[in-house]
Design an enzyme around this catalytic site. Sequence first.
Site, PDB file in Angstrom:
ATOM      1  N   ASP A 189      -3.324  10.594   8.766  1.00 27.54           N
ATOM      2  CA  ASP A 189      -2.124  10.711   9.597  1.00 27.54           C
ATOM      3  C   ASP A 189      -0.939   9.939   9.025  1.00 27.54           C
ATOM      4  O   ASP A 189       0.182  10.133   9.475  1.00 27.54           O
ATOM      5  CB  ASP A 189      -2.397  10.192  11.020  1.00 27.54           C
ATOM      6  CG  ASP A 189      -3.458  11.002  11.736  1.00 27.54           C
ATOM      7  OD1 ASP A 189      -3.475  12.226  11.555  1.00 27.54           O
ATOM      8  OD2 ASP A 189      -4.271  10.404  12.457  1.00 27.54           O
ATOM      9  N   CYS A 196       3.527   1.586   2.693  1.00 24.61           N
ATOM     10  CA  CYS A 196       4.796   0.885   2.450  1.00 24.61           C
ATOM     11  C   CYS A 196       5.743   1.781   1.656  1.00 24.61           C
ATOM     12  O   CYS A 196       6.927   1.889   1.966  1.00 24.61           O
ATOM     13  CB  CYS A 196       4.555  -0.419   1.699  1.00 24.61           C
ATOM     14  SG  CYS A 196       3.528  -1.610   2.573  1.00 24.61           S
ATOM     15  N   ASP A 209      -2.091  13.921  16.979  1.00 19.27           N
ATOM     16  CA  ASP A 209      -3.282  14.265  16.221  1.00 19.27           C
ATOM     17  C   ASP A 209      -4.400  14.532  17.241  1.00 19.27           C
ATOM     18  O   ASP A 209      -4.340  14.039  18.372  1.00 19.27           O
ATOM     19  CB  ASP A 209      -3.657  13.107  15.299  1.00 19.27           C
ATOM     20  CG  ASP A 209      -4.938  13.379  14.536  1.00 19.27           C
ATOM     21  OD1 ASP A 209      -5.095  14.488  14.021  1.00 19.27           O
ATOM     22  OD2 ASP A 209      -5.791  12.474  14.502  1.00 19.27           O
ATOM     23  N   CYS A 239      28.051 -18.001  18.906  1.00 23.69           N
ATOM     24  CA  CYS A 239      28.285 -16.572  19.120  1.00 23.69           C
ATOM     25  C   CYS A 239      28.026 -15.825  17.824  1.00 23.69           C
ATOM     26  O   CYS A 239      27.687 -16.422  16.801  1.00 23.69           O
ATOM     27  CB  CYS A 239      29.706 -16.312  19.613  1.00 23.69           C
ATOM     28  SG  CYS A 239      30.981 -16.826  18.445  1.00 23.69           S
ATOM     29  N   CYS A 287      29.517 -16.919  14.512  1.00 21.84           N
ATOM     30  CA  CYS A 287      28.833 -17.986  13.771  1.00 21.84           C
ATOM     31  C   CYS A 287      27.776 -17.396  12.838  1.00 21.84           C
ATOM     32  O   CYS A 287      27.702 -17.744  11.650  1.00 21.84           O
ATOM     33  CB  CYS A 287      28.166 -18.969  14.738  1.00 21.84           C
ATOM     34  SG  CYS A 287      29.299 -19.806  15.864  1.00 21.84           S
ATOM     35  N   ASP A 313      -4.130   8.170  14.290  1.00 25.09           N
ATOM     36  CA  ASP A 313      -4.999   7.001  14.169  1.00 25.09           C
ATOM     37  C   ASP A 313      -5.655   6.846  12.816  1.00 25.09           C
ATOM     38  O   ASP A 313      -6.253   5.816  12.542  1.00 25.09           O
ATOM     39  CB  ASP A 313      -6.100   7.059  15.239  1.00 25.09           C
ATOM     40  CG  ASP A 313      -7.159   8.106  14.907  1.00 25.09           C
ATOM     41  OD1 ASP A 313      -6.786   9.199  14.431  1.00 25.09           O
ATOM     42  OD2 ASP A 313      -8.347   7.826  15.112  1.00 25.09           O
ATOM     43  N   CYS A 345       0.845  -1.184   0.000  1.00 20.65           N
ATOM     44  CA  CYS A 345       0.000   0.000   0.000  1.00 20.65           C
ATOM     45  C   CYS A 345       0.885   1.240   0.000  1.00 20.65           C
ATOM     46  O   CYS A 345       2.113   1.157   0.015  1.00 20.65           O
ATOM     47  CB  CYS A 345      -0.933   0.000   1.210  1.00 20.65           C
ATOM     48  SG  CYS A 345      -0.045   0.075   2.783  1.00 20.65           S
TER      49      CYS A 345
END
Length: 1010
Positions: A888, A84, A678, A159, A162, A884, A81
């Site tokens: 935003d 992203c 907001d 560790c 590796c 929300d 979307c």
Amino acid sequence: MTTRLRHPSPPHSLLLKTPGEMAGHMIDMAIQRIGSKKDSPSRLALLPPPHYPSMPHYPPLSNLNGEEVCELNIQVLGMQCAACAGSIEKAVKRLPGIEDATVAVLQNRAQVIYHPAFIDELKICEAIEDAGFEAQIIQGYHGQEAKTICRLRVKGMTCTSCSQAIETNLIKVSGIKKAEISLTTEEAVIHYDPKLINYKQIMEVVDDMGYTTDLISAGEERDKVILKVEGAHSVEGMHLIKTSLAALPGVNSVDMDADNEKVIVAYDPDQTGPRAFIEVIESTGSFPSQYKASLYMHPGQGGPDRRAEIKRYKTSFLWSCFFTVPVFLLSMVFMYIPVIKEGLDTKVVKMLTIGELLRWFLSTPVQFVFGRQFYVGAYKSLRHGSANMDVLIALGTNAAYFYSVYIVLRAATSAEFKGTDFFETSAMLISFILLGKYLEIIAKGKTSEAIAKLMELAPPTATLLQVNADGTVVSESEISTKLIQRNDIIKVLPGSKVPTDGAVIWGQSHVNESMITGEAVPVQKRQGDKVIGGTMNQSGVLHVKATHVGSETALSQIVRLVEAAQMAKAPVQKLADGISRYFVPFVVVFAAATWLGWFAAGKANSYPKSWIPSSMDAFELALQFGISVLVIACPCALGLATPTAVMVATGEGATQGVLIKGGHALESAHKVHRMIFDKTGTLTIGKPVVVDAKLFKHMVLQSFYEIVAAAEANSEHPLARAIVDNAKSMRGESSDLTWLRKAENFKSIAGQGVYAEIDGKEVLVGNLQLMTASSINVPEEASEYLQDMEKQARTGILVAINREVYGALAVSDPVKPEAKAVVAILSSMGVQSLMVTGDNWGTANAIAREVGIEKVFAETRPQGKADIVKELQSTGKTIAMVGDGINDSPALVAADLGMAIGAGTDIAIEAADIVLMRNNLEDVVTAIHLSKKTFRRIRLNYVWALGYNILGIPIAAGVLFPFTGFRLPPWVAGAAMAASSVSVVLSSLFLKNYKKPSKLTASKFQLDQS
């Protein structure tokens, strides 16, 4: 007795667009942008998504040579979307030397204009991949390159050396594009080209490096299921099963793995599912129950099962102690008991004594049987060009063991030779290291308990109801929760858990959702309400229609998000990775130099002979110092300092309703200087109601309400919903909206209002800005009404019909009760709170005064919110945004840290770095507070891990010996090494005791900070 179910018509609700609808909308709105820029390459035509503001550039672009500009086109996979695309732009624009970046969702492409003097192409691709997407530089436009992801469980890593070795060697393999290895979760995420390599070959590569792998997932697992079939031993049987499954409606493809008796089915979840496949398979055949089918789980699924590893280390340690304790007694205790000492000193061959032979025989199994894993690990590590912890252990114990063998052989062949063996050193070293590994694995297992607890929330079984066409329940049966299919009707009894996400179609009850959302008060559920899988039904019987199953459920997504967060490395981790890469070679060289320095000094008589213990010579003293250096050095503690703390913190956050998307979000959260809120739905409850109305022209109030509702019915804004709900209540209607008048040519004007044509009349509903922009005269009476409402913290909405203001509505959205306390707490933490809203200045200032916010930005459009974030970032401060809604998301992406209230929209949640599952601002404090606690713990871990090595290595090398006579025996150094990594993990586990501030008051928080 049968139960009569009513199947109500779906309630009218405002729904988000599906990805397909969103894509169609973007195509309709797309405008090809073709142009050129002076002194920069021509820009390719892309379908532009919403454009987000640039981040501050370091160094400033004004100092760059404008002629040195390049253009880079990157294929980006994994975008779903606009949010992203925004997160990718955000990640790229943070880099130094970036002039501009544009991301096109539909074309899976990013276009970056950059200055090569300050950054190269690989760094840009790495930033995109760190944001969670796949990036591949496009050389021309010859089509997209296929890429697939597989997840493996990798066992045997000791560790960070590796994990780095595995990453390095995998990247060298043709077809593998990217590899991410997590030591703490024992998981590998590998991006590869399926045309060149498959996941089985990748597993073989890792196995050849000396590690054990199990498949977690390969390729796109969604809407695909793997079934294990028993009884199908012939080609004809498998073909019959394949044909039967392929005939089912909704089945897209059926692949058979006859060798392993597995069936892979791709399907449409709206039409069918795994339960139907199992029923078909088991009903196929020449006689009943000829074939049996069940869901197949890859061995690596379900998180790392450390029980076998814990048992193995415990067994090895106990057997090692069985041989080591006698060696210790022979070397350290019995030598001081005259009678026993005399027996042990009895000569067997020349100078070889019984005591030496016993120590040799007892220490050999410890060295080569119980210590075999260190040899194997060291060999595999060195074979692939890296050096891990096993190399240091093998070198140190071998030096002690084989020097002791040399002493024994010299004693057996010489009539005068006297020497001291170190068999107890090698045996005790291995025993202490095995004990340390045992304790470390137990502790590491506790760091991932949060995911295990989340996965256990879903009940193992569910009660499935069969319903006829009339809505009558005709039967019920118990099935596995994993076999629930979409649209199934599930019966949930009081005191039992909801098995999957769905909607209540019958009954009412209260459901405890605290285990998912953190909300302690049970939520009332009735017909039409949504329920979340894993929550607890308390009082009444519910019939739930499954809407999301399997990997689609909220619980599965939370688990997946937490797993991804624990895989992602925090930026601070790069320091430890860089040190670990050179740590082991440095220690080996330093140990050799220590031995050589002490040995040369002894031969040159540079220190008094009295320094050398009576049982040793200069060579043996130097050897002990060298071995101590080898075994005290611990890269493990350094590598575990950050990931274990991040694992515990993200897990604890998830259990308290705060989903943190990885170490980067945690690191940003503890640096926040300014928090932008907001207003609607964030500082306020988000459920505005119409509280007043005034007409300025003669008109029936009911008709006025209906016209305004018709205009607002197509809007997703909370104020629009309040207006429609008010009109419904005036008519006494419930969910039926058939009475709404038809609205044509609807248009939404961002930040101002809406336009529609209703009954042939032009209707404008919005704020004063909309009326002014539309050149509509606002009477003085209306202006006074708006001002009066603003003083009361109410939002005034004007209604114009045929370009005349007919009336106004006043809408009130109460402030959340916790908002004022949250602002006060943030202030006590040194975080300044600001508010941004599209509402008018009067209402915005009234709300700000009520909650204690001084800085306000009002009458701001969505893009304007992102511009405000950019402006504040230019001051060099770290900016967080809490919102929300869809409007935003640009600001959430642009901010250094975006927080989405969990009750908000999916797009806002996707754009955010932290998701607050409850609609409660207290969780903003929890997120900041937890991040500060976590990074305080990470700093403490680093202080201990670095301090341990910085102080321990010189002490082991004998720095204090000339002044104090203190010498660190190798077995003590080994015990200290084992304890160091365990102590770092235990330190991180203290975060499991994290408690959010019990009382949200500034004074309480200040006490907690001190």
